[in-house]
Design a protein around this motif. Structure first.
Motif, mmCIF file in Angstrom:
data_model
loop_
_atom_site.group_PDB
_atom_site.id
_atom_site.type_symbol
_atom_site.label_atom_id
_atom_site.label_comp_id
_atom_site.label_asym_id
_atom_site.label_seq_id
_atom_site.Cartn_x
_atom_site.Cartn_y
_atom_site.Cartn_z
ATOM 1 N N PRO A 253 -3.033 9.165 9.500
ATOM 2 C CA PRO A 253 -3.527 7.947 8.848
ATOM 3 C C PRO A 253 -3.934 6.880 9.850
ATOM 4 O O PRO A 253 -3.281 6.675 10.881
ATOM 5 C CB PRO A 253 -2.328 7.507 8.002
ATOM 6 N N GLY B 255 -4.964 6.120 -4.117
ATOM 7 C CA GLY B 255 -3.603 6.243 -3.630
ATOM 8 C C GLY B 255 -3.400 5.298 -2.456
ATOM 9 O O GLY B 255 -3.681 4.095 -2.553
ATOM 10 N N GLU B 256 -2.960 5.835 -1.305
ATOM 11 C CA GLU B 256 -2.735 4.994 -0.130
ATOM 12 C C GLU B 256 -3.990 4.803 0.708
ATOM 13 O O GLU B 256 -3.976 4.046 1.693
ATOM 14 C CB GLU B 256 -1.637 5.613 0.752
ATOM 15 N N ARG C 78 -8.904 2.569 5.010
ATOM 16 C CA ARG C 78 -7.709 3.311 5.375
ATOM 17 C C ARG C 78 -7.924 4.765 4.993
ATOM 18 O O ARG C 78 -8.232 5.083 3.842
ATOM 19 C CB ARG C 78 -6.511 2.750 4.622
ATOM 20 N N MET D 198 -7.003 11.427 -0.112
ATOM 21 C CA MET D 198 -5.998 11.386 -1.174
ATOM 22 C C MET D 198 -5.833 12.753 -1.824
ATOM 23 O O MET D 198 -4.697 13.197 -2.079
ATOM 24 C CB MET D 198 -6.393 10.367 -2.237
ATOM 25 N N TYR E 215 -8.658 1.427 -3.861
ATOM 26 C CA TYR E 215 -7.756 2.400 -3.242
ATOM 27 C C TYR E 215 -7.698 3.699 -4.036
ATOM 28 O O TYR E 215 -7.664 3.693 -5.281
ATOM 29 C CB TYR E 215 -6.348 1.823 -3.112
#
Length: 434
Positions: free
Chosen positions: A285, A20-21, A292, A324, A18
């Motif tokens: 998103p 971040g998200e 993702r 990100m 990942y």
């Protein structure tokens, strides 16, 4: 080899892939075995001095690295603002930055005991680069390409076949890069016992974004050293790259991510007549191709159709690391229309004797706009990610050799940077820098 010396490179991605998200691995469990095998193989490559030395030798001998940083003196003088420099990735063997990670994947395949490389391509630059790397390392090669792009980029299709690659036309959906990516990954899962997927950009599930960024980081390392030498110790004020998946952008950005005084700019395709591929500007998103990230979506969540004059930018998503960096404010985003990109294509050709890829012309068009608004003491560095041989027939057929008219001559008012481009919210320099 891998760009592990920066603070950013050591921090991202995390152990689960990942940024971040964004990122991770969102493919079904039955596909995980192939990705786990790839992760282990890449770790072995990182740890092997012999393989790293082999890669360095191929970069010099086959690719022709290092590529230079070049000052666009004529265009800079025409614009009358900041000085524009380009990192000449168009001078790589096969004509683009794509070969940076293609030779890496080919070396990795050999080390893992694979005999075949599988990939997707849009404009054909990645396909040609992979076919060249496969031929050099004695590997089979299978390239999936949207049927629309097969027709549009026939010269690159011919090059791939000449180099020994099998080209697989993909007719689903828009018959473009998105569908080619899905088709190539399915082929990889079916053939993973003897094949390796050499993804075309910094997209997809972990570990692909990490691997592509690391192999492409040679661009940023070289550019940083070269710029310091050219300027006597000064870094660029602005670093500019076009974005779709993000391989050329992350390659150049990687040399400057730890320098807060260097502004990083991502340039998206605004297309024409309301049809675009400006993912960071208009997307939200979602999950695409196993990661993702940010995705252009319809109201019902379906992936939206996309459009750009540059085939390599026709993608409804973005690499998770770029997503990100945008979310954290490290990069600013603007967009360039088809017309503005084509204007930059002609302008670089006639003012500097360099024919750029239409993808790279997006970055150059924004750099011209940016330089016109900045003082002459500032410096802008653009990733000239590919050459435009592949685009010449298409551009001349659609726009004609006299497309620029008076704008092709120094001193015309358009030399201040306004080549009809607008930001993706409708006014120059606003809205998309969110």
């Amino acid at each position: 080899m891998p760009h592990l010396g920066t603070v950013h490179g050591r921090r991202y991605p995390d152990a689960d892939g990942y940024f971040g998200e964004f990122g991770g691995n969102h493919y079904p469990p039955e596909m995980r075995a192939a990705l786990d095998e790839l992760t282990a193989g890449y770790r072995d490559l990182q740890a092997s001095p012999d393989l790293r030395q082999r890669l360095a030798a191929v970069r010099t001998g086959l690719q022709g690295r290092p590529t230079p940083v070049h000052h666009l003196e004529n265009i800079s003088a025409q614009v009358g603002g900041a000085q524009i420099h380009v990192k000449r990735e168009d001078l790589n063997h096969t004509g683009a930055h794509k070969i940076n990670h293609c030779v890496g994947f080919a070396l990795l395949a050999r080390a893992m005991g694979k005999r075949k490389l599988i990939a997707e391509t849009g404009a054909g630059q990645h396909g040609v680069a992979l076919a060249s790397a496969a031929a050099y390392f004695g590997l089979e090669c299978e390239v999936h390409m949207g049927a629309v792009d097969v027709e549009k980029m026939s010269a690159n299709v011919g090059r791939m076949r000449l180099l020994g690659a099998q080209v697989v036309p993909v007719s689903a959906g828009q018959s473009a890069l998105t569908e080619a990516s899905a088709s190539a990954f399915r082929a990889y899962v079916e053939q993973r016992e003897h094949a390796l997927y050499a993804i075309g950009s910094a997209i997809g599930p972990h570990p692909f974004p990490l691997i592509v960024r690391d192999f492409q980081s040679v661009v940023g390392r070289e550019a940083r050293e070269q710029f310091l030498a050219i300027t006597g110790g000064a870094l660029p004020d602005h670093v500019v790259a076009c974005v779709a998946g993000g391989s050329n952008a992350m390659g150049l950005y990687s040399g400057f991510l730890d320098d807060p005084g260097v502004a990083l700019h991502a340039v998206e395709p605004l297309g024409a007549d309301g049809r675009h591929a400006a993912t960071l500007t208009f997307g939200r998103p979602g999950t695409l191709h196993g990661a993702r990230t940010v995705v252009l979506q319809e109201d019902d969540g379906a992936t939206a159709p996309v459009s750009s004059v540059a085939s390599g930018l026709v993608y409804p998503g973005i690499g998770p690391e770029v997503a990100m960096l945008h979310a954290t404010g490290r990069i600013s985003v603007d967009a360039v229309t088809d017309d503005e990109a084509v204007g930059a294509f002609f302008r670089l050709s006639r003012s500097e004797g360099i024919i750029p890829a239409l993808e790279s012309a997006h970055a150059l068009a924004f750099a011209i706009r940016l330089a016109a608004d900045r003082p002459s003491s500032e410096r802008v560095l653009v990733n000239l990610s590919g050459r435009g041989d592949k685009d010449v027939d298409f551009v001349l057929a659609r726009y004609g050799v006299d497309h620029l008219g008076d704008r092709g001559r120094p001193g015309h008012p358009s030399d201040r940077g306004d080549c009809t481009g607008r930001s993706s919210r409708g006014s120059p320099g606003t809205g998309s820098d969110r």
